[in-house]
Design an enzyme around this catalytic site. Structure first.
Site, PDB file in Angstrom:
ATOM      1  N   LYS A 108       0.809  -1.223   0.000  1.00  0.00           N
ATOM      2  CA  LYS A 108       0.000   0.000   0.000  1.00  0.00           C
ATOM      3  C   LYS A 108       0.841   1.272   0.000  1.00  0.00           C
ATOM      4  O   LYS A 108       0.449   2.292  -0.548  1.00  0.00           O
ATOM      5  CB  LYS A 108      -0.958  -0.005   1.191  1.00  0.00           C
ATOM      6  N   GLU A 124     -10.010   7.216   3.567  1.00  0.00           N
ATOM      7  CA  GLU A 124     -10.848   6.322   4.346  1.00  0.00           C
ATOM      8  C   GLU A 124     -10.109   5.004   4.476  1.00  0.00           C
ATOM      9  O   GLU A 124      -9.258   4.675   3.651  1.00  0.00           O
ATOM     10  CB  GLU A 124     -12.221   6.109   3.696  1.00  0.00           C
ATOM     11  N   SER A 181       1.447  -9.880  -0.966  1.00  0.00           N
ATOM     12  CA  SER A 181       1.126  -8.448  -0.869  1.00  0.00           C
ATOM     13  C   SER A 181       1.431  -7.849   0.501  1.00  0.00           C
ATOM     14  O   SER A 181       1.666  -6.649   0.622  1.00  0.00           O
ATOM     15  CB  SER A 181      -0.348  -8.219  -1.213  1.00  0.00           C
TER      16      SER A 181
HETATM   17  C1  LIG Z   1      -5.293  -3.840   1.380  1.00  0.00           C
HETATM   18  C2  LIG Z   1      -4.594  -5.115   1.095  1.00  0.00           C
HETATM   19  C3  LIG Z   1      -4.957  -5.935   0.009  1.00  0.00           C
HETATM   20  C4  LIG Z   1      -6.131  -5.632  -0.883  1.00  0.00           C
HETATM   21  O1  LIG Z   1      -6.022  -4.469  -1.627  1.00  0.00           O
HETATM   22  P1  LIG Z   1      -5.722  -4.465  -3.181  1.00  0.00           P
HETATM   23  O2  LIG Z   1      -5.986  -3.081  -3.593  1.00  0.00           O
HETATM   24  O3  LIG Z   1      -6.631  -5.470  -3.824  1.00  0.00           O
HETATM   25  O4  LIG Z   1      -4.298  -4.863  -3.368  1.00  0.00           O
HETATM   26  C5  LIG Z   1      -4.219  -7.085  -0.230  1.00  0.00           C
HETATM   27  N1  LIG Z   1      -3.193  -7.443   0.564  1.00  0.00           N
HETATM   28  C6  LIG Z   1      -2.818  -6.686   1.619  1.00  0.00           C
HETATM   29  C7  LIG Z   1      -1.678  -7.141   2.444  1.00  0.00           C
HETATM   30  C8  LIG Z   1      -3.505  -5.513   1.922  1.00  0.00           C
HETATM   31  O5  LIG Z   1      -3.130  -4.774   2.971  1.00  0.00           O
END
Ligand SMILES: *Cc1c(COP(=O)(O)O)cnc(C)c1O
Length: 396
Positions: A90, A112, A378
């Site tokens: 993020k 938000e 992610s």
């Molecule tokens: C917020 C988040 C997501 C989902 O958001 P995307 O916009 O779909 O990437 C996925 N993995 C993690 C670790 C997150 O914090």
């Protein structure tokens, strides 16, 4: 023109656009007119790259997962976004948007957040770059995600509770939009995924495209080829997945797989799989697939993973689904939990529950011995520890 870019009205095929109240029109227009010119200047790019390198820790490693590869008898690489500062992808986007806000002369940031991850990433960068920050969060989410609320406050940002409706993400979004309408001159609205009115989806995609740009370079260094056979990522709004796919979209021989959160199963109704059970509608200022009743009311989604618990999906994903460029599959809560425990025990990497949905594909799909597969992790799973522990029957 590329079928993966927006047209002049901000649509990817049938999806996207800017469905906004008239009072927001000047803000969106101002952003649309200015953002490309600003982010393509040397001064923006130099500062962006410097922060990604020295503050976030990029490039994030592309790690050849030897144990995992052996287990599935193929070649698996993990793109380690979990090693970024603040623990997920993020921050790539929040740095981009807040640098942009400063160059546009804004003095105040709003955002938000649902699970709090985007709120933490936004508050972190606002502090770093010395700009006032207000985070809107549903009252119910504030209770469920109390540690993230404390982190945001400790960083010096203000948290405002959204007390209307279901007191969750969509209510926080409404409050943030209301704030923006009231403060159009000095305030920049930082959106956390490839969602929202045009030009947000394409702007966030561009900031996150660093993920696939690095994968190509790193894979070439390791294997002599820049393209793998498969690229896999999880989808909430869809920003880590778009970032992971972005530079592979035109390479038709690279198969792209995205995982939506199936929740308790798409047949149960307790799900966040927008493409599987949703229908086209308008949410958060853009046209996309949306989980809704026959008369268009949003149905509260369900996923064990707070970051995937969103009733819509970014408009580019809706388009990529319809033209069949990306294969979207749904992974249920129990499959994600199992994959999370499995990765922890196989590679010593505890993934976020969101990321565990991507890892779960390895169990569902069979791969050839010589295939090369890249899975984006992610985020890290420390935030999900209590959730994992409550479900430790999935450990084996
Ligand atoms: C917020 C988040 C997501 C989902 O958001 P995307 O916009 O779909 O990437 C996925 N993995 C993690 C670790 C997150 O914090």
């Amino acid at each position: 023109m590329s079928k993966y870019k927006t047209n002049e009205y901000g649509f990817y095929g049938n999806f996207g656009g800017a469905y906004i109240p008239e009072m927001l029109y000047p803000n969106i227009e101002n952003l649309k007119q200015n953002y490309k010119a600003i982010i393509n200047t040397d001064s923006f790019q130099n500062e962006f790259k410097d922060l990604l390198k020295n503050y976030v820790g990029r490039p994030s490693p592309l790690y050849f997962a030897k144990n995992l590869s052996k287990k599935y008898n193929t070649n698996i690489y993990l793109k380690r976004e979990d090693l970024n500062h603040t623990g997920s992808h993020k921050i790539n986007n929040t740095i981009g948007q807040i640098l942009l806000a400063k160059q546009m002369g804004k003095t105040r940031i709003i955002a938000e957040t649902g699970a709090g991850q985007h709120g933490v990433a936004t508050a972190t960068v606002a502090t770093l770059l010395g700009i006032d920050c207000v985070i809107y969060m549903g009252e119910k989410d504030m209770q469920r995600q109390a540690p993230n609320v404390e982190r945001i406050k400790m960083l010096g940002a203000k948290v405002i509770a959204a007390k209307s409706g279901s007191k969750t993400l969509k209510d926080a979004t409404n409050e943030a939009l209301r704030d923006w309408i009231n403060n159009p001159e000095n305030t920049f609205y930082v959106i956390g995924s490839v969602v929202g009115p045009h030009p947000y989806p394409e702007m966030v995609a561009e900031f996150q495209s660093i993920i696939s740009k690095e994968i190509k370079i790193q894979l070439f260094e390791k294997t002599g080829k820049e393209n793998p056979d498969y690229v896999i990522a999880c989808v909430g709004g869809g920003s880590n997945a778009i970032g992971t796919f972005y530079n592979f979209l035109e390479d038709d021989n690279v198969k792209l797989i995205a995982t939506e959160a199936g929740g308790l199963g798409i047949e149960t109704g307790k799900t966040a799989a927008s493409l599987k059970v949703g229908k086209p509608g308008v949410i958060h200022g853009s046209k996309t697939y949306l989980i809704q009743t026959d008369d268009g009311q949003i149905i509260e989604p369900h996923s064990i993973s707070a970051g995937l618990d969103y009733p819509g999906i970014g408009p580019l994903h809706a388009h990529l689904h319809d033209i069949k460029r990306v294969n979207y599959i749904s992974i249920n809560d129990d499959e994600a939990l199992k994959a999370g425990f499995m990765l922890t025990r196989t590679e010593g990497i505890l993934p976020a529950l969101e990321s565990a949905h991507a890892v779960a594909v390895l169990e569902k799909q069979s791969f050839k011995t010589k295939d090369v597969i890249v899975v984006t992790i992610s985020g890290r799973g420390d935030k999900d520890l209590s959730n994992y522990l409550q479900n430790n029957k999935f450990k084996k």
